[in-house]
Design a protein around this motif. Structure first.
Motif, PDB file in Angstrom:
ATOM      1  N   VAL A 185       0.856  -1.186   0.000  1.00 17.79           N
ATOM      2  CA  VAL A 185       0.000   0.000   0.000  1.00 17.79           C
ATOM      3  C   VAL A 185       0.894   1.240   0.000  1.00 17.79           C
ATOM      4  CG1 VAL A 185      -1.766   1.271   1.288  1.00 17.79           C
ATOM      5  CG2 VAL A 185      -1.792  -1.236   1.243  1.00 17.79           C
ATOM      6  N   PRO A 186       0.578   2.251  -0.807  1.00 21.08           N
ATOM      7  CA  PRO A 186       1.417   3.456  -0.851  1.00 21.08           C
ATOM      8  C   PRO A 186       1.616   4.059   0.531  1.00 21.08           C
ATOM      9  CG  PRO A 186      -0.182   3.503  -2.632  1.00 21.08           C
ATOM     10  CD  PRO A 186      -0.541   2.323  -1.773  1.00 21.08           C
ATOM     11  N   ARG A 187       2.824   4.579   0.763  1.00 18.84           N
ATOM     12  CA  ARG A 187       3.184   5.127   2.069  1.00 18.84           C
ATOM     13  C   ARG A 187       2.335   6.342   2.421  1.00 18.84           C
ATOM     14  NH1 ARG A 187       8.252   8.900   2.573  1.00 18.84           N
ATOM     15  NH2 ARG A 187       6.719   9.879   3.946  1.00 18.84           N
ATOM     16  N   THR A 188       2.171   6.538   3.707  1.00 17.80           N
ATOM     17  CA  THR A 188       1.428   7.693   4.192  1.00 17.80           C
ATOM     18  C   THR A 188       2.049   8.169   5.493  1.00 17.80           C
ATOM     19  OG1 THR A 188      -0.758   8.494   4.845  1.00 17.80           O
ATOM     20  CG2 THR A 188      -0.197   6.252   5.481  1.00 17.80           C
ATOM     21  N   ASP A 189       1.973   9.468   5.756  1.00 15.47           N
ATOM     22  CA  ASP A 189       2.444  10.036   7.016  1.00 15.47           C
ATOM     23  C   ASP A 189       1.233  10.420   7.861  1.00 15.47           C
ATOM     24  OD1 ASP A 189       5.122   9.840   6.232  1.00 15.47           O
ATOM     25  OD2 ASP A 189       5.074  11.807   5.267  1.00 15.47           O
ATOM     26  N   LEU A 190       1.406  10.395   9.160  1.00 15.53           N
ATOM     27  CA  LEU A 190       0.322  10.747  10.061  1.00 15.53           C
ATOM     28  C   LEU A 190       0.865  11.672  11.146  1.00 15.53           C
ATOM     29  CD1 LEU A 190      -2.636  10.294  10.947  1.00 15.53           C
ATOM     30  CD2 LEU A 190      -1.819   8.366  12.325  1.00 15.53           C
TER      31      LEU A 190
END
Length: 338
Positions: free
Chosen positions: A321-326
């Motif tokens: 799954v494409p990376r994401t920042d939180l």
């Protein structure tokens, strides 16, 4: 279907699916902590697992998928900090609980020295874990760059300086959080406010100082800044130096609760009462703040959300799954110390 816990044979996912009246795919999603399963279906699968006595065959799964069903909790700090700083224990507990819900294992790795880093790098590159939860990162530490180069799925807590474009992160807004705490001290009428912050090669150390400086504006005095490692001893030494240079300071923002505790001890040895003579505020709200005497005013980090989000994002990365920042919010907690 009858109960299979009588030793005849090892129950399989097919048996669980039949007992629950759902597809094998649904059972697999429940076992692996996946989404898109209705509450009724999940309850039926969990009941069927209990009735059949099913347990996942992780060895067979590893051979079939090339995965270990385990993640590394990697601390790139001296080993003693795992026990001295309660923030690490909170993250460790949260990550362990999040993985237990997915029938996965957490492996604790510590890499402070060059030899430890080499051992960790070899262990991780060999595929003993599916990914890494990097709990602390220093800009000068070569280990993260090595993990990135090797293509090891990695998620960081806090922004990894120099590498933020290459790995997903779960963090708080360090700058804004520091501004909120600094504004609190100003609003309480304090005139000469000092700061004790962490190492400049960490996001917390660097950006909490940025937030303090921005909020102080024209009041900012570089002589009232101390920067050191996150420890009680460092906080005490920093407070001693501050009081020697500026005995009339009336408030100190320490960029961790552990540092704040050390700072208060040093202030008391110097004859200062907290908060009557000197207000001291911390950062983290790791449990230490509430039990300290006096209880610490601090910025609360959402530790449970941080660790569970790290696990979820890392599993997504492992699955392509494409990376994401939180970025998660902090909360100002006002207690007696400031």
């Amino acid at each position: 279907m009858g109960d299979l816990k009588d030793g005849r044979r090892r129950p399989t996912i097919r048996d669980v699916a039949a007992a629950a009246g759902v597809s094998r795919g649904t059972v697999s999603r429940v076992i692996n902590g996946g989404h898109w399963v209705s509450p009724d279906a999940r309850a039926a699968v969990e009941d069927a697992i209990t009735r059949t006595g099913y347990t996942a065959n992780h060895a067979a799964r590893s051979l079939a998928t090339g995965r270990s069903s385990s993640l590394a909790f990697l601390l790139t700090e001296p080993q003693q900090l795992l026990f001295a700083d309660p923030t690490f224990a909170l993250l460790l507990r949260g990550a362990t609980e999040a993985l237990a819900q997915r029938s996965m294992t957490l492996v604790l790795l510590v890499a402070d020295t060059a030899a430890e880093r080499a051992n960790v790098e070899h262990y991780v590159r060999a595929g003993h874990v599916d990914g890494v939860l990097l709990i602390s990162s220093h800009e000068s530490d070569p280990l993260l760059a090595s993990l990135i180069e090797a293509g090891v799925p990695t998620v960081c807590t806090g922004v990894p300086l120099g590498h933020r474009m290459y790995v997903p992160t779960v963090s708080v807004d360090e700058t804004e959080s520091a501004r909120v705490m600094t504004r609190h001290l100003i609003d309480r009428g304090h005139q000469k406010i000092a700061v004790i912050t962490g190492p400049d090669d960490t996001s917390g150390g660097r950006y909490r100082l940025v937030g303090f400086r921005e909020e102080m504006g024209d009041r900012f005095d570089p002589d009232l800044v101390e920067q050191d490692v996150y420890s009680s001893e460092a906080g005490a030494a920093a407070m001693t130096r501050l009081l020697e240079r500026a005995p009339d300071i009336d408030a100190v923002f320490a960029a961790s609760d552990v540092m704040a505790v050390g700072a208060i001890a040093a202030a008391r040895r110097a004859g200062r009462r907290v908060p009557e003579d000197l207000a001291v505020a911390g950062f983290d709200d790791s449990g230490l703040a509430e039990t300290h005497d006096p209880p610490l005013t601090t910025m609360r980090q959402p530790w449970g959300q941080i660790s569970s989000a790290m696990v979820e994002i890392l599993i997504d990365v492992i699955n392509g799954v494409p990376r994401t920042d939180l970025v998660l919010p902090t909360t100002l907690i006002v207690r007696e110390s400031a």
